[in-house]
Design a protein around this motif. Sequence first.
Motif, PDB file in Angstrom:
ATOM      1  N   ILE A 109     -20.765  13.243  13.745  1.00  0.00           N
ATOM      2  CA  ILE A 109     -20.343  11.594  14.408  1.00  0.00           C
ATOM      3  C   ILE A 109     -19.281  11.283  15.269  1.00  0.00           C
ATOM      4  CG2 ILE A 109     -21.605   9.364  14.019  1.00  0.00           C
ATOM      5  CD1 ILE A 109     -23.375  11.969  14.361  1.00  0.00           C
ATOM      6  N   PRO A 110     -18.687  11.339  16.331  1.00  0.00           N
ATOM      7  CA  PRO A 110     -17.728  10.413  16.819  1.00  0.00           C
ATOM      8  C   PRO A 110     -17.360   9.773  16.767  1.00  0.00           C
ATOM      9  CG  PRO A 110     -18.820  12.178  18.482  1.00  0.00           C
ATOM     10  CD  PRO A 110     -19.277  12.104  17.067  1.00  0.00           C
ATOM     11  N   SER A 111     -18.151   8.870  17.137  1.00  0.00           N
ATOM     12  CA  SER A 111     -18.693   7.192  17.637  1.00  0.00           C
ATOM     13  C   SER A 111     -19.526   6.755  16.904  1.00  0.00           C
ATOM     14  CB  SER A 111     -18.851   7.384  19.067  1.00  0.00           C
ATOM     15  OG  SER A 111     -20.368   7.403  19.638  1.00  0.00           O
ATOM     16  N   GLY A 112     -19.333   5.425  16.824  1.00  0.00           N
ATOM     17  CA  GLY A 112     -19.969   4.422  16.215  1.00  0.00           C
ATOM     18  C   GLY A 112     -21.440   3.488  16.815  1.00  0.00           C
ATOM     19  N   SER A 113     -22.064   4.719  17.679  1.00  0.00           N
ATOM     20  CA  SER A 113     -23.371   4.208  18.527  1.00  0.00           C
ATOM     21  C   SER A 113     -24.080   3.782  18.074  1.00  0.00           C
ATOM     22  CB  SER A 113     -23.701   4.924  19.715  1.00  0.00           C
ATOM     23  OG  SER A 113     -23.595   6.039  19.399  1.00  0.00           O
ATOM     24  N   MET A 114     -24.141   4.890  16.303  1.00  0.00           N
ATOM     25  CA  MET A 114     -25.125   5.192  15.328  1.00  0.00           C
ATOM     26  C   MET A 114     -25.380   4.177  14.312  1.00  0.00           C
ATOM     27  SD  MET A 114     -28.050   6.166  17.287  1.00  0.00           S
ATOM     28  CE  MET A 114     -29.329   6.750  15.154  1.00  0.00           C
ATOM     29  N   ILE A 115     -24.593   3.045  14.247  1.00  0.00           N
ATOM     30  CA  ILE A 115     -24.308   2.008  13.465  1.00  0.00           C
ATOM     31  C   ILE A 115     -25.459   1.034  12.592  1.00  0.00           C
ATOM     32  CG2 ILE A 115     -22.646   0.834  12.088  1.00  0.00           C
ATOM     33  CD1 ILE A 115     -20.096   1.771  13.338  1.00  0.00           C
ATOM     34  N   PRO A 116     -25.854   0.634  12.545  1.00  0.00           N
ATOM     35  CA  PRO A 116     -25.312   1.691  10.712  1.00  0.00           C
ATOM     36  C   PRO A 116     -26.652   2.356  10.090  1.00  0.00           C
ATOM     37  CG  PRO A 116     -27.324   0.028  10.325  1.00  0.00           C
ATOM     38  CD  PRO A 116     -27.297   0.244  12.214  1.00  0.00           C
ATOM     39  N   THR A 117     -27.051   3.375  10.789  1.00  0.00           N
ATOM     40  CA  THR A 117     -27.828   4.605  11.123  1.00  0.00           C
ATOM     41  C   THR A 117     -27.299   5.596   9.895  1.00  0.00           C
ATOM     42  OG1 THR A 117     -29.382   3.908  11.655  1.00  0.00           O
ATOM     43  CG2 THR A 117     -29.624   6.095  10.616  1.00  0.00           C
ATOM     44  N   LEU A 118     -26.037   5.986  11.375  1.00  0.00           N
ATOM     45  CA  LEU A 118     -24.599   6.520  10.899  1.00  0.00           C
ATOM     46  C   LEU A 118     -23.218   6.164  11.466  1.00  0.00           C
ATOM     47  CD1 LEU A 118     -26.385  10.003  13.099  1.00  0.00           C
ATOM     48  CD2 LEU A 118     -26.422   9.855  10.847  1.00  0.00           C
ATOM     49  N   LEU A 119     -22.624   6.575  10.686  1.00  0.00           N
ATOM     50  CA  LEU A 119     -21.171   6.206  10.817  1.00  0.00           C
ATOM     51  C   LEU A 119     -20.263   7.310  11.638  1.00  0.00           C
ATOM     52  CD1 LEU A 119     -20.283   4.386   7.056  1.00  0.00           C
ATOM     53  CD2 LEU A 119     -21.533   3.757   9.116  1.00  0.00           C
ATOM     54  N   VAL A 120     -19.206   6.797  11.670  1.00  0.00           N
ATOM     55  CA  VAL A 120     -17.951   7.756  12.322  1.00  0.00           C
ATOM     56  C   VAL A 120     -17.328   8.732  11.606  1.00  0.00           C
ATOM     57  CG1 VAL A 120     -16.061   8.141  13.465  1.00  0.00           C
ATOM     58  CG2 VAL A 120     -16.935   5.996  14.146  1.00  0.00           C
ATOM     59  N   GLY A 121     -17.596   9.797  11.014  1.00  0.00           N
ATOM     60  CA  GLY A 121     -17.656  10.839  10.712  1.00  0.00           C
ATOM     61  C   GLY A 121     -18.378  10.802   9.567  1.00  0.00           C
ATOM     62  N   ASP A 122     -19.257  10.854   8.893  1.00  0.00           N
ATOM     63  CA  ASP A 122     -20.422  11.329   9.530  1.00  0.00           C
ATOM     64  C   ASP A 122     -20.909  12.997   9.839  1.00  0.00           C
ATOM     65  OD1 ASP A 122     -20.996   9.190   7.460  1.00  0.00           O
ATOM     66  OD2 ASP A 122     -23.370   8.802   8.743  1.00  0.00           O
ATOM     67  N   PHE A 123     -21.431  13.749   9.162  1.00  0.00           N
ATOM     68  CA  PHE A 123     -21.219  14.717   9.664  1.00  0.00           C
ATOM     69  C   PHE A 123     -22.898  15.566   9.205  1.00  0.00           C
ATOM     70  CE2 PHE A 123     -16.923  15.690   8.899  1.00  0.00           C
ATOM     71  CZ  PHE A 123     -16.690  16.180   9.518  1.00  0.00           C
ATOM     72  N   ILE A 124     -23.662  15.722   9.433  1.00  0.00           N
ATOM     73  CA  ILE A 124     -25.380  16.327   9.667  1.00  0.00           C
ATOM     74  C   ILE A 124     -25.349  17.085  10.276  1.00  0.00           C
ATOM     75  CG2 ILE A 124     -25.355  13.534  10.174  1.00  0.00           C
ATOM     76  CD1 ILE A 124     -26.671  14.488  12.677  1.00  0.00           C
ATOM     77  N   SER A 147     -23.403   0.658  22.910  1.00  0.00           N
ATOM     78  CA  SER A 147     -24.181   2.286  22.781  1.00  0.00           C
ATOM     79  C   SER A 147     -24.401   2.466  23.992  1.00  0.00           C
ATOM     80  CB  SER A 147     -25.531   2.588  21.882  1.00  0.00           C
ATOM     81  OG  SER A 147     -26.555   3.573  22.384  1.00  0.00           O
ATOM     82  N   TYR A 148     -23.918   3.544  24.478  1.00  0.00           N
ATOM     83  CA  TYR A 148     -24.207   4.211  25.696  1.00  0.00           C
ATOM     84  C   TYR A 148     -24.696   4.909  25.787  1.00  0.00           C
ATOM     85  CZ  TYR A 148     -23.469   6.252  30.534  1.00  0.00           C
ATOM     86  OH  TYR A 148     -22.793   6.648  32.050  1.00  0.00           O
TER      87      TYR A 148
END
Length: 217
Positions: A36-51, A175-176
């Motif tokens: 995950i390279p960006s914060g568009s899915m915060i708070p579910t996913l954070l920058v730096g998460d590997f999924i 979020s774009y």
Amino acid sequence: MEIAMQNKIVENLKSFAIALVLALIIRTFLVQSFHIPSGSMIPTLLVGDFILVDKITYHLREPDRGDVVVFHFPLNEDVYYIKRIIGVPGDKVQVIDGKVYINGKPCKYEPGGTYSYTEKGSSYKGRLFYEFLPRKEGGEKKHLILKTGGRGDNTQVFVIPKDKYLMMGDNRNNSYDSRYWGFVDRSKIVGIARIIFFSWDGEKHLPRFNRIFKLIN
């Protein structure tokens, strides 16, 4: 001795080839990892998460509202995006004052507290809300969204065509997504995001141990 060494090399090469083929099969048909390279899915996913993304489920059922999915970005299919499905084929979706309306009915919202984060040197602070998206087969998908402003809070009515899906990020004002570039074709959806297997905090330069093996809602 020389023959034994050659046999060992051949066996190692065979094992490597089998492992490589299995890895390709798994990546192509079963699961695939993403960062995950960006914060568009915060708070579910954070920058730096590997999924890990499950590529099997959508062979058994169609994508549904509330699913978090990875897909090929329609404006550049070499790029992968991750968003939440808000609208499915046949839906009419509109955002009014920050709330999602599906087929003329507003989704339910409940307050979820406050949230702040930093991304690329900029600080953001906003309010969390639980959003309830109706599922096609009944029931609701409850998940958190973040509101930090008013961008994208009022849209046109999106009438979703056959085999198309409307996507939005959980970080609604940062979020774009489909509100700006349109729908995603069913064939471009890679799969459904299932689990965070590692997470790295780029601001603190430390792992986020509390997010490792966390299921994605």
